[in-house]
Design an enzyme around this catalytic site. Structure first.
Site, PDB file in Angstrom:
ATOM      1  N   GLU A  20      35.607   5.571  85.290  1.00  8.92           N
ATOM      2  CA  GLU A  20      36.297   6.266  84.197  1.00  8.92           C
ATOM      3  C   GLU A  20      37.319   5.294  83.663  1.00  8.92           C
ATOM      4  OE1 GLU A  20      39.312   7.788  82.264  1.00  8.92           O
ATOM      5  OE2 GLU A  20      39.742   8.665  84.229  1.00  8.92           O
TER       6      GLU A  20
ATOM      7  N   CYS B  29      44.866   8.807  80.528  1.00 10.40           N
ATOM      8  CA  CYS B  29      43.624   8.416  79.851  1.00 10.40           C
ATOM      9  C   CYS B  29      43.277   9.413  78.751  1.00 10.40           C
ATOM     10  CB  CYS B  29      42.470   8.347  80.847  1.00 10.40           C
ATOM     11  SG  CYS B  29      42.755   7.223  82.227  1.00 10.40           S
TER      12      CYS B  29
END
Length: 544
Positions: free
Chosen positions: A293, A327
């Site tokens: 990720e 994020c």
């Protein structure tokens, strides 16, 4: 040996404590924070269950007060990387052979320790070492890591329960083996929960792990390791090292027993790692699993029917909580011109009311960014926006690193939908807004979808359900986590499995069964009860 089909305690999301003024949790956390702030930690690596010190000390730097000394960690060498791999390989057979309910018990115990006696220490270490306020620490280093552990145990049992059909005289079954070799976890600074979950999820499924946390997250990583050890994770199952990234990668990805990578970090580093693994593919015993990720350039797009106050609140929270160092943080927004005046008014009012400073002061909403490199990068982009003719800083824009790495929450309004801060991931408290003609919503959706290489999170605000449907369909691949009338942050384990596609990663959804499936290598077993003794089939008989 005890046998049985066991039902694990069904997981529920850990309640988030408020830390309101006068609450017992507030007083307890403040007390722990002060104790940890005023003590000095000596943080070793953990290899094969042993505390490894090197004497090559590097300071833990609180981002909000970089001159304060809360301790140091021992930096390792290439030999420590090799030792960690060897420890993982030596521990593998016994750990793989442990029955699943005992592995489950270890991580359920770890969850209870984190929710209980270690809660304050995890939160305080995250506040001190990563610059999170009390609430951001609570939802991360307490609640989310607890949820990861408890829900992963449930998902593991569901995986093991999935078995094939059997025909007459045959029993078919699946043996869910761990990967063959050792696994490697690389974790980021911004979420203590991610740092704990990446190695723990692999270990839960029977793998042994070499874990390299971010050098900016070591303070809370050390507390995580204390919990894992107290919970009963055996020596060598999770090995924590603090070593040079390139040297570590050369050794790990060059090893024939390397079996899997669990990664959260930058896109460019992940791409380089993938290329390295590809170049070494002929050297490995098995094809490694690669789960990552990475970055995001997360959006909020509002339709002309949206509620301006709701949009402004989503931007205030989504862009600036934890200084935009998520994020999933909103970093680009598309606002129709019919709403812009109201959105601007509410947003500027919010930001001007933010208090900024140390997380020890619970009235502060904004704290420092993680380190000097991040501060310098953000200041460069903000200063450039101040001088560019196609950009305007409408609030914030000041930076000061004299005591801590403080960057004011900053909003840039641009007339160019491809302005650099609309496309570049900054990872800080900077939001860029493009105001579009209210009648050009569909054209703007195309712009949202095509502007960024990332595909992590995004939000759509609309008071029109037909528009919400159209936007969700048009932006289907623009975000792995898509929100309607909400900010693009705050995914909850068991409710919104997290991950994105495109340049944002492999979208294996941390906190879901999908992720755990990556850490097993199923074996099909067919057992025949009455075994044939003649090779001939009926079709071979002569016609009569």
């Amino acid at each position: 040996m005890i046998k049985g089909f066991y039902n694990v305690p069904y997981p529920i999301n850990e309640p988030v404590l408020s830390y309101a003024a006068g609450s017992p949790e507030r007083a307890s956390l403040q007390k722990t924070y002060d104790e940890m702030w005023n003590s000095k930690k000596d943080i070793p690596m953990i290899i094969g269950g042993q505390k490894i010190t090197t004497g090559n000390l590097k300071r833990v730097l609180p981002p909000h007060d970089h001159q304060h000394d809360v301790g140091s960690f021992h930096f390792g060498t290439t030999q420590h990387v090799k030792d960690a791999i060897q420890a993982a390989l030596e521990a593998k057979e016994k750990w793989e052979g442990m029955t699943w309910e005992h592995r489950a018990s270890i991580f359920l115990k770890a969850a209870d320790l984190m929710a209980g006696p270690y809660r304050d220490r995890l939160n305080a270490s995250t506040m001190i070492g990563q610059g999170k306020n009390a609430f951001q620490a609570e939802i991360d280093s307490a609640c989310e890591i607890v949820d990861f552990l408890r829900f992963n145990v449930q998902y593991m049992t569901e995986i093991y329960e999935e078995q094939p059909e059997s025909s007459e005289g045959v029993w078919n079954r699946l043996d869910y083996r761990p990967l063959e070799g050792f696994t490697f976890a690389i974790t980021p600074f911004n979420f203590t929960a991610i740092a704990g979950n990446l190695p723990a999820s692999m270990a839960l499924m029977g793998n042994t792990v070499v874990w390299k946390p971010s050098l900016s997250q070591i303070y809370s990583a050390q507390v995580l390791m204390e919990v894992f050890e107290e919970a009963g994770v055996p020596p060598g199952v999770i090995n924590m090292i603090f070593t040079d990234p390139q040297e570590t990668s050369d050794i790990v990805f060059g090893h024939p027993e390397f079996a899997g990578l669990h990664y959260t970090g930058s896109t460019e580093v992940f791409r380089n790692i993938w290329q390295t693994i590809g170049n070494n593919i002929h050297n490995y015993k098995t094809y490694p699993r690669i789960v990552g990720e990475t970055g995001g350039k997360d959006f909020v797009v509002a339709h002309k029917s949206a509620n301006a106050k709701q949009v402004a609140t989503a931007l205030s929270r989504g862009a600036f909580e934890f200084q935009g160092q998520k994020c999933s943080a909103a970093s680009r927004a598309y606002i129709p011109d019919n709403l812009w005046d109201d959105v601007k008014k509410y947003l500027v009012e919010d930001i001007k009311s933010f208090k900024m400073g140390s997380p020890r002061d619970f009235t502060n909403f904004i704290n420092a960014v993680i380190h000097e490199g991040s501060f310098d990068k953000l200041k460069k982009y903000i200063d450039q926006a101040k001088s560019d003719s196609n950009a305007e800083v409408i609030v914030g824009g000041n930076c000061d690193k004299s005591k801590g790495y403080f960057v004011e929450p900053t909003v840039i309004v641009t007339t160019d939908p491809h302005y650099t801060t609309m496309e570049t991931e900054l990872f800080g408290p900077v939001l860029t807004i493009y105001v579009y003609p209210a009648g050009e919503f569909e054209k703007t959706l195309d712009l949202v979808d095509s502007t960024s290489e990332y595909g992590l999170t995004g939000s759509l605000f609309s008071g029109d359900r037909y528009v919400a449907q159209k936007g969700a369909e048009r932006l289907r691949h623009a975000a792995g986590n898509f929100y309607i009338n909400d900010k693009p942050t705050g995914a909850v384990v068991g409710q919104q499995p997290f991950g994105g596609g495109r340049a944002s990663g492999t979208n294996d959804k941390a906190g879901s069964k999908l992720n755990l499936l990556r850490w097993i290598s199923p074996r099909t077993i067919k057992e025949t009860f009455v075994t044939p003794t003649d090779y001939r089939y009926p079709f071979m008989e002569e016609d009569k």
